[in-house]
Write a protein that holds these residues in place. Structure first.
Motif, PDB file in Angstrom:
ATOM      1  N   PRO A   1       1.131  -1.352   0.198  1.00 42.05           N
ATOM      2  CA  PRO A   1      -0.183  -0.743   0.168  1.00 42.05           C
ATOM      3  C   PRO A   1       0.720   1.399  -0.021  1.00 42.05           C
ATOM      4  N   SER A   2       1.940   1.478   0.189  1.00 38.04           N
ATOM      5  CA  SER A   2       3.275   2.341   0.859  1.00 38.04           C
ATOM      6  C   SER A   2       4.006   2.554  -0.122  1.00 38.04           C
ATOM      7  N   ASN A   3       3.557   1.508  -1.177  1.00 42.14           N
ATOM      8  CA  ASN A   3       4.536   1.361  -2.621  1.00 42.14           C
ATOM      9  C   ASN A   3       4.303   2.001  -3.569  1.00 42.14           C
ATOM     10  N   PRO A   4       4.753   3.168  -4.097  1.00 39.70           N
ATOM     11  CA  PRO A   4       3.987   3.806  -5.776  1.00 39.70           C
ATOM     12  C   PRO A   4       4.199   3.512  -6.768  1.00 39.70           C
ATOM     13  N   SER A   5       5.040   2.294  -7.024  1.00 39.16           N
ATOM     14  CA  SER A   5       5.174   1.411  -8.415  1.00 39.16           C
ATOM     15  C   SER A   5       4.831   0.178  -7.765  1.00 39.16           C
ATOM     16  N   ALA A   6       3.746   0.101  -7.069  1.00 39.98           N
ATOM     17  CA  ALA A   6       2.834  -0.909  -6.624  1.00 39.98           C
ATOM     18  C   ALA A   6       1.697  -1.272  -7.969  1.00 39.98           C
ATOM     19  N   SER A   7       1.425  -2.024  -8.565  1.00 39.15           N
ATOM     20  CA  SER A   7      -0.136  -2.115  -9.235  1.00 39.15           C
ATOM     21  C   SER A   7      -1.065  -1.967  -8.981  1.00 39.15           C
ATOM     22  N   GLN A   8      -2.023  -2.224  -9.722  1.00 36.43           N
ATOM     23  CA  GLN A   8      -3.656  -1.855  -9.353  1.00 36.43           C
ATOM     24  C   GLN A   8      -3.897  -3.265  -8.797  1.00 36.43           C
ATOM     25  N   HIS A   9      -2.768  -3.713  -9.554  1.00 32.50           N
ATOM     26  CA  HIS A   9      -3.381  -5.553  -9.265  1.00 32.50           C
ATOM     27  C   HIS A   9      -2.553  -6.108  -8.261  1.00 32.50           C
ATOM     28  N   GLU A  10      -1.442  -5.665  -7.746  1.00 34.09           N
ATOM     29  CA  GLU A  10      -1.194  -5.597  -6.376  1.00 34.09           C
ATOM     30  C   GLU A  10      -1.327  -4.522  -5.161  1.00 34.09           C
ATOM     31  N   ARG A  11      -2.199  -3.907  -5.719  1.00 35.65           N
ATOM     32  CA  ARG A  11      -3.305  -3.208  -4.655  1.00 35.65           C
ATOM     33  C   ARG A  11      -3.900  -4.149  -4.194  1.00 35.65           C
ATOM     34  N   ASN A  12      -4.939  -4.297  -4.743  1.00 35.49           N
ATOM     35  CA  ASN A  12      -6.483  -4.713  -4.727  1.00 35.49           C
ATOM     36  C   ASN A  12      -6.192  -5.925  -4.067  1.00 35.49           C
TER      37      ASN A  12
END
Length: 191
Positions: free
Chosen positions: A66-77
């Protein structure tokens, strides 16, 4: 009754970890199709089953997404899903688990799994944790095997199936082929 489902990625030559212990890093044909497939599988589960090593690896990674700005939307979900999902960790070495909705079980694995299957809810999914999966195979507790096979030979590592001494009959209930060449297989244990 809830099912205990094993969900793992494997190489074509049958390994779930590479020769240095890496789990699906760099050799799984992970793309949008497999993301969608994984989401479908996980939508049928409300409890994740892990051994200590996988729990520690997952906790370290997914709580940072959640705090990683380069995380993809899939990773966030996925991070959001895993945060709110019940997590049961089987370990004789850990003293505590600190992730939200996590519970540590140190003994009576077979009895705990049987009790979990009797409770109301969605399926239980072993997400990774191949060594724990090997143990649960020996106890004949796994009801479905959901395996994605990547079109790669890695040569050595930890095999998908290891240590079971009795024949386990399986019935193929689903298969899919993805553009990447990966294949998703779903086998049901025949008892």
């Amino acid at each position: 009754m809830r099912k205990l489902v094993l969900f793992l990625h494997a190489s074509l030559d049958g390994f779930v970890e590479g020769p240095n212990g890496e789990m699906d890093i760099g050799w799984v044909s992970y793309d949008a199709d497999l993301e969608k497939h994984a989401k479908e599988i996980l939508s049928t589960a409300d409890t994740v089953i892990w051994g200590s090593g996988t729990y520690q690896m997952m906790h370290s990674y997914w709580t940072s997404v959640p705090s990683n700005p380069s995380a993809s939307q899939h990773e966030r979900n996925h991070a959001e899903w895993i945060e709110k999902t019940a997590k049961i960790v089987f370990s004789t070495t850990l003293e505590k688990v600190e992730w939200n909705n996590s519970r540590l079980v140190k003994e009576d694995v077979e009895e705990e799994i049987k009790n979990l299957k009797q409770q109301p809810g969605k399926d239980l999914v072993i997400l990774g944790s191949p060594r724990l999966a090997h143990y649960l195979m020996q106890l004949d507790l796994i009801d479905e095997y959901k395996i994605t096979v990547s079109p790669v030979l890695i040569g050595s590592g930890l095999p998908l199936f290891q240590g079971h001494k009795e024949k386990i009959n399986l019935k193929l209930i689903e298969n899919k082929t993805f553009d990447s060449g990966a294949i998703a297989l779903v086998y049901q244990t025949v008892r």
